[in-house]
Design an enzyme around this catalytic site. Structure first.
Site, mmCIF file in Angstrom:
data_model
loop_
_atom_site.group_PDB
_atom_site.id
_atom_site.type_symbol
_atom_site.label_atom_id
_atom_site.label_comp_id
_atom_site.label_asym_id
_atom_site.label_seq_id
_atom_site.Cartn_x
_atom_site.Cartn_y
_atom_site.Cartn_z
ATOM 1 N N LYS A 101 0.608 -0.880 0.112
ATOM 2 C CA LYS A 101 -0.101 0.560 -0.165
ATOM 3 C C LYS A 101 0.977 1.181 -0.244
ATOM 4 O O LYS A 101 1.986 1.912 0.404
ATOM 5 C CB LYS A 101 -0.892 -0.269 1.313
ATOM 6 N N ARG A 109 -10.108 -11.727 0.939
ATOM 7 C CA ARG A 109 -10.311 -12.620 0.160
ATOM 8 C C ARG A 109 -10.531 -14.171 0.557
ATOM 9 O O ARG A 109 -11.002 -14.864 0.569
ATOM 10 C CB ARG A 109 -11.575 -12.258 -0.925
#
Length: 504
Positions: free
Chosen positions: A284, A358
């Site tokens: 990030k 996920r």
């Protein structure tokens, strides 16, 4: 935790640091709300006029402090806005009461006791005011004031309001007492989740989170099973291991099981528990990783819901799955292009290591499906796309059953949590086709929140009703506090999930 008591004593006679009353926004100025009669009398019936002269309008969450006139035991009167005045025979509604009470409780931080004389005509009103006060009084101060070395002084953090008395709530009324008891249990668990979300990631590792869950489970008669990295490897949990393999803090899968002897149904809850998310190799950028301790908010919500269900003695079995890992870059981290073999046996090509939530959820969903629950709900701070779609205060609901999605949406509204039903368009599934594996972990950029939901759907057992709550927006509040919502961890989705468990 702030203490709560119910009292039928008159507001004027209660000894407290402050007395809280409500005022609504009327067409011709502030309208004093029910519950404030004794206080208004002490102002010679001119409380509304005094407030108007000071510029107060009764707008929701507006707080005005006044020195108390003679005739009141409390030295301060705090007037909180309830929003628009209801019509004839109308009510203020539980959510405006909850928000107003929260704002008032926060404004009284550092005080020992406050009496709340707000409209509490029904048990629902009692619960809303109690819940708002206990949630609004919350403060995370565990890491503050260290320079005082435990000594009293003016340099330490302000402590939360210590005690709340609800005036007009009847301690001997079964409905009122039950409402207060529910509010206490629910608020304490929401605040427990907030503490976890706010805890720095160097202290809340997957192992540490699992230890907290184990201790709480033991305290509340809940069975807890923890799979460490060796058990995960033996079991073939490739998603959880793949996300956690770049960190020195290994992953965990925690199962919490609350059972009730009269239960006829089982609700399974699955929470994303990334205790810190750097993005992994798909790192990030600066400005996007400073608050990533909050990426375990889904697991915190699931954990708190199971504990709340046990404390409330709900006649339903509730199983919670906490998929815990730390997503870090290193020489051992999963790389973009790697293929993971999941617990289900499916293979996943990892095209973006920052789409890691996920992956851990997929393993936990498959494992939860093996127990054939009546429904599964997963909760996760899953996608920035959902924040772009719904903003910072609303979570998205996706499901493989439209009726179930509608039910959760209605329960969230009843609980006072903003949510919105979202679709799972079948055409977006093709974007996750992989030339190498059964499926890729990302697909089309547009509609990314829906793509993530479609990915998770692939790992839900056949015939099992399932819903996915993407709480990426409301889980962590970076702005100024409002209502009963603090800065930092909010405890998003817990009240909705408890409502859902109660409906089973």
């Amino acid at each position: 935790m702030t203490a709560l008591t119910l009292s039928t004593a008159g507001a004027a006679t209660l000894r407290a640091d402050a007395i809280v009353v409500g005022v609504a926004k009327g067409a011709k100025g502030p309208v004093v709300a029910p519950g404030a009669e004794a206080v208004d009398k002490a102002f010679d019936g001119k409380l509304g006029s005094v407030l108007e002269a000071l510029g107060a309008s009764g707008a929701e969450g507006e707080v005005t402090k006044l020195p108390a006139p003679s005739g009141l035991k409390a030295p301060v009167v705090l007037v909180v806005g309830l929003g628009p005045a209801p019509g004839k025979n109308g009510t203020y509604g539980t959510e405006p009461l909850r928000r107003a009470t929260g704002a008032a409780a926060r404004a009284l931080s550092g005080r020992k006791k406050a009496a709340f004389a707000l409209p509490v005509e029904t048990a629902d009103d009692v619960e809303a005011v109690a819940e708002g006060a206990l949630l609004g009084a919350y403060a995370f101060i565990a890491y503050q004031g260290g320079e005082n070395n435990g000594k009293k002084g003016d340099n330490g953090p302000k402590l939360p309001l210590a005690e709340v008395t609800l005036v007009g709530a009847k301690p001997r009324d079964k409905a009122h007492k039950a409402a207060a008891d529910r509010a206490i249990a629910l608020a304490e668990e929401v605040n427990r989740a907030r503490d976890l979300v706010n805890t720095p990631p160097n202290d809340l590792t997957p192992e540490a989170f699992a230890a907290v869950a184990t201790a709480a489970g033991k305290e509340n008669g809940i069975k807890v099973q923890v799979l460490d990295e060796k058990a995960l490897a033996k079991g073939g949990y490739g998603g959880i291991l793949g996300v956690g393999q770049g960190s020195v803090n290994p992953p965990r899968l925690v199962r919490l099981a609350y059972t009730h002897p009269k239960a006829e149904k089982t609700l399974a809850l699955v929470g994303k528990g990334i205790t810190y998310d750097s993005g992994g190799i798909s790192l990030k950028p600066a400005g996007h990783n400073e608050t990533m301790k909050c990426d375990m908010s889904g697991a915190a919500a699931v954990f708190a819901t199971v504990i709340a269900a046990a404390r409330l003695g709900l006649p339903v079995n509730v199983t919670g799955w906490l998929a815990l890992a730390e997503n870090m870059p290193s020489g051992s981290a999963t790389r973009p292009g790697d293929v993971l073999r999941m617990y289900s046996g499916k293979t996943v090509e990892v095209l973006n290591t920052d789409a890691e939530g996920r992956l851990v959820l997929a393993d936990a969903l498959t494992r939860a499906s093996e127990e054939k629950p009546d429904a599964i709900v997963d909760v996760a701070t899953l996608t920035g796309a959902m924040v772009l779609a719904l903003g910072n205060r609303t979570f998205g609901i996706m499901a493989n059953d439209d009726a179930f999605r509608t039910t959760i949406h209605k329960l969230a509204e009843q609980a006072g949590e903003a949510s919105w039903p979202m679709p799972l368009p079948a055409d977006l599934r093709k974007g996750m086709d992989s030339p190498t594996a059964d499926i890729a972990n990302i697909g089309e950029r547009m509609g990314g929140g829906l793509v993530a939901g479609l990915f998770l759907k692939e790992f839900v057992g056949e015939g099992i009703t399932w819903a996915h709550l993407d709480i990426a927006g409301p889980a962590f509040h970076e702005g100024a506090p409002y209502g009963y919502t603090p800065k930092g961890g909010t405890g998003s989705a817990i009240r909705t999930l408890v409502k859902l468990a109660e409906s089973f």
